[in-house]
Design a protein around this motif. Structure first.
Motif, short mmCIF file in Angstrom:
data_model
loop_
_atom_site.label_atom_id
_atom_site.label_comp_id
_atom_site.label_asym_id
_atom_site.label_seq_id
_atom_site.Cartn_x
_atom_site.Cartn_y
_atom_site.Cartn_z
N LEU A 196 -0.81 10.55 3.96
CA LEU A 196 -1.52 9.47 4.54
C LEU A 196 -1.02 8.21 3.82
CD1 LEU A 196 -3.57 8.03 6.56
CD2 LEU A 196 -5.18 8.86 4.73
N GLY B 143 -9.17 -0.92 7.66
CA GLY B 143 -9.64 0.39 8.58
C GLY B 143 -8.64 1.08 9.11
N VAL C 31 -0.70 3.72 4.12
CA VAL C 31 -0.95 2.46 4.80
C VAL C 31 0.12 1.46 4.00
CG1 VAL C 31 -2.45 0.48 5.58
CG2 VAL C 31 -3.03 3.05 5.79
N GLY D 251 -6.57 3.12 7.51
CA GLY D 251 -6.62 4.64 6.91
C GLY D 251 -7.62 5.48 7.86
N THR E 54 -7.14 -1.57 3.73
CA THR E 54 -8.73 -2.15 3.52
C THR E 54 -8.92 -2.97 4.84
OG1 THR E 54 -8.56 -4.14 2.16
CG2 THR E 54 -8.84 -2.00 1.05
N ASN F 225 -9.04 8.80 -3.69
CA ASN F 225 -9.32 8.90 -2.32
C ASN F 225 -10.46 9.84 -1.91
OD1 ASN F 225 -7.47 6.62 -1.80
ND2 ASN F 225 -5.81 8.37 -1.52
C1 LIG Z 1 -5.56 5.48 1.00
C2 LIG Z 1 -4.91 4.63 2.01
C3 LIG Z 1 -4.36 5.47 3.14
C4 LIG Z 1 -6.31 4.03 2.62
O1 LIG Z 1 -5.83 3.06 3.79
P1 LIG Z 1 -6.70 1.69 4.26
O2 LIG Z 1 -6.30 1.50 5.73
O3 LIG Z 1 -6.60 0.69 2.88
O4 LIG Z 1 -8.07 2.35 4.32
P2 LIG Z 1 -9.37 2.01 5.15
O5 LIG Z 1 -9.22 0.53 5.24
O6 LIG Z 1 -9.41 2.65 6.65
O7 LIG Z 1 -10.59 2.14 4.41
C5 LIG Z 1 -11.87 2.24 5.16
C6 LIG Z 1 -13.00 2.47 4.11
O8 LIG Z 1 -12.51 2.97 2.98
C7 LIG Z 1 -12.52 2.26 1.72
N1 LIG Z 1 -11.36 2.93 0.97
C8 LIG Z 1 -10.30 2.51 1.16
N2 LIG Z 1 -9.44 3.33 0.20
C9 LIG Z 1 -10.39 3.70 -0.82
C10 LIG Z 1 -10.51 4.66 -1.76
N3 LIG Z 1 -9.10 4.77 -2.29
N4 LIG Z 1 -11.67 5.01 -2.61
C11 LIG Z 1 -12.90 4.69 -1.85
N5 LIG Z 1 -12.83 3.97 -0.81
C12 LIG Z 1 -11.62 3.46 -0.06
C13 LIG Z 1 -12.36 0.88 2.29
O9 LIG Z 1 -12.98 0.02 1.45
C14 LIG Z 1 -13.17 1.12 3.51
O10 LIG Z 1 -14.49 0.75 3.25
P3 LIG Z 1 -15.64 0.19 4.31
O11 LIG Z 1 -15.32 1.06 5.65
O12 LIG Z 1 -16.95 0.40 3.56
O13 LIG Z 1 -15.24 -1.20 4.33
C15 LIG Z 1 -4.16 3.27 1.49
O14 LIG Z 1 -4.94 2.90 0.40
C16 LIG Z 1 -2.86 3.83 0.90
O15 LIG Z 1 -1.94 4.18 1.85
N6 LIG Z 1 -2.97 4.41 -0.47
C17 LIG Z 1 -1.72 4.84 -0.89
C18 LIG Z 1 -1.39 6.29 -0.58
C19 LIG Z 1 -2.54 7.09 -0.75
O16 LIG Z 1 -3.08 7.28 -1.74
N7 LIG Z 1 -2.41 8.15 0.34
C20 LIG Z 1 -3.43 9.10 0.36
C21 LIG Z 1 -3.25 10.16 -0.15
S1 LIG Z 1 -4.53 11.40 -0.11
#
Ligand SMILES: CC(C)(COP(=O)(O)OP(=O)(O)OC[C@H]1O[C@@H](n2cnc3c(N)ncnc32)[C@H](O)[C@@H]1OP(=O)(O)O)[C@@H](O)C(=O)NCCC(=O)NCCS
Length: 168
Positions: A79, A89, A81, A91, A87, A118
């Motif tokens: 996964l 939505g 983004v 993900g 942040t 995560n």
């Molecule tokens: C993890 C990842 C996919 C999240 O994507 P994103 O689009 O930023 O996430 P979203 O915006 O959908 O997050 C939704 C909610 O989760 C929260 N959130 C996002 N990442 C978070 C994390 N690592 N820990 C806790 N909360 C998190 C957001 O603040 C948001 O909270 P809210 O609904 O209360 O406002 C992105 O940060 C990413 O690509 N990271 C690098 C690669 C990675 O770690 N992949 C996952 C492997 S398991």
């Protein structure tokens, strides 16, 4: 979602776009892999891609694949983004799309190896940890599972619903 649309990749070009984004995130940003993050599970995986509606730009991706030994068990993974679009939505949108996708494949279970930072995000979405934390390519991970029989609401839409109820 207004600014983004999720579609399963249908062409080699769309798969390559997903792999480029994964390389950017898992190789260059997280240094989890040296050159690329491809593995045996990419062969035959379903790639769900999130496209920006305005720019025709790939801003997120996730892959879903069938367990090699237990065909009704599916795994989600890789996964990612785009850093400029986090942040907002996307993900959560991708995780929900992955759940719908494996349900349509008649999956009985859906699991994911989730990076430590995560785990809270997945817990908020109803996923539960299974077993102990383990290290994959030097990074701590936790296997998590979601109950496919439960209807999943994103934190955003849950909040919107709550606000709508409070406004009554
Ligand atoms: C993890 C990842 C996919 C999240 O994507 P994103 O689009 O930023 O996430 P979203 O915006 O959908 O997050 C939704 C909610 O989760 C929260 N959130 C996002 N990442 C978070 C994390 N690592 N820990 C806790 N909360 C998190 C957001 O603040 C948001 O909270 P809210 O609904 O209360 O406002 C992105 O940060 C990413 O690509 N990271 C690098 C690669 C990675 O770690 N992949 C996952 C492997 S398991």
């Amino acid at each position: 979602m207004k600014f983004c649309e999720i579609r399963a990749a249908e062409s080699e070009e769309e798969i390559q776009k997903a792999l480029e984004l994964r390389r950017m995130v898992f190789v260059h940003e997280q240094h989890m892999f040296e050159e690329n993050d491809l593995d045996e599970y990419d062969d035959g995986a379903i790639y769900l891609n999130a496209w920006s509606r305005r720019k025709d730009l790939l801003i997120g991706t996730v892959r879903c694949y069938r367990d090699k030994e237990k065909p009704n068990v599916w795994w989600g993974g890789r996964l990612a983004v785009h850093p400029d679009y986090r942040t907002r939505g996307i993900g959560v949108y991708l995780i929900r799309a992955a759940i719908e996708t494996v349900k349509n494949q008649q999956a009985s279970r859906f699991l994911a190896s989730v990076q430590l930072q995560n785990i809270e995000l997945f817990k908020k979405l109803g996923w539960e940890p299974i077993g102990d934390i383990f290290f994959f390519h030097g990074h701590p991970h936790q296997i998590m599972e979601v109950d496919l029989n439960v209807f999943h609401v994103s934190p955003q839409s849950a909040r919107r619903k709550q606000q709508a109820v409070e406004a009554l």
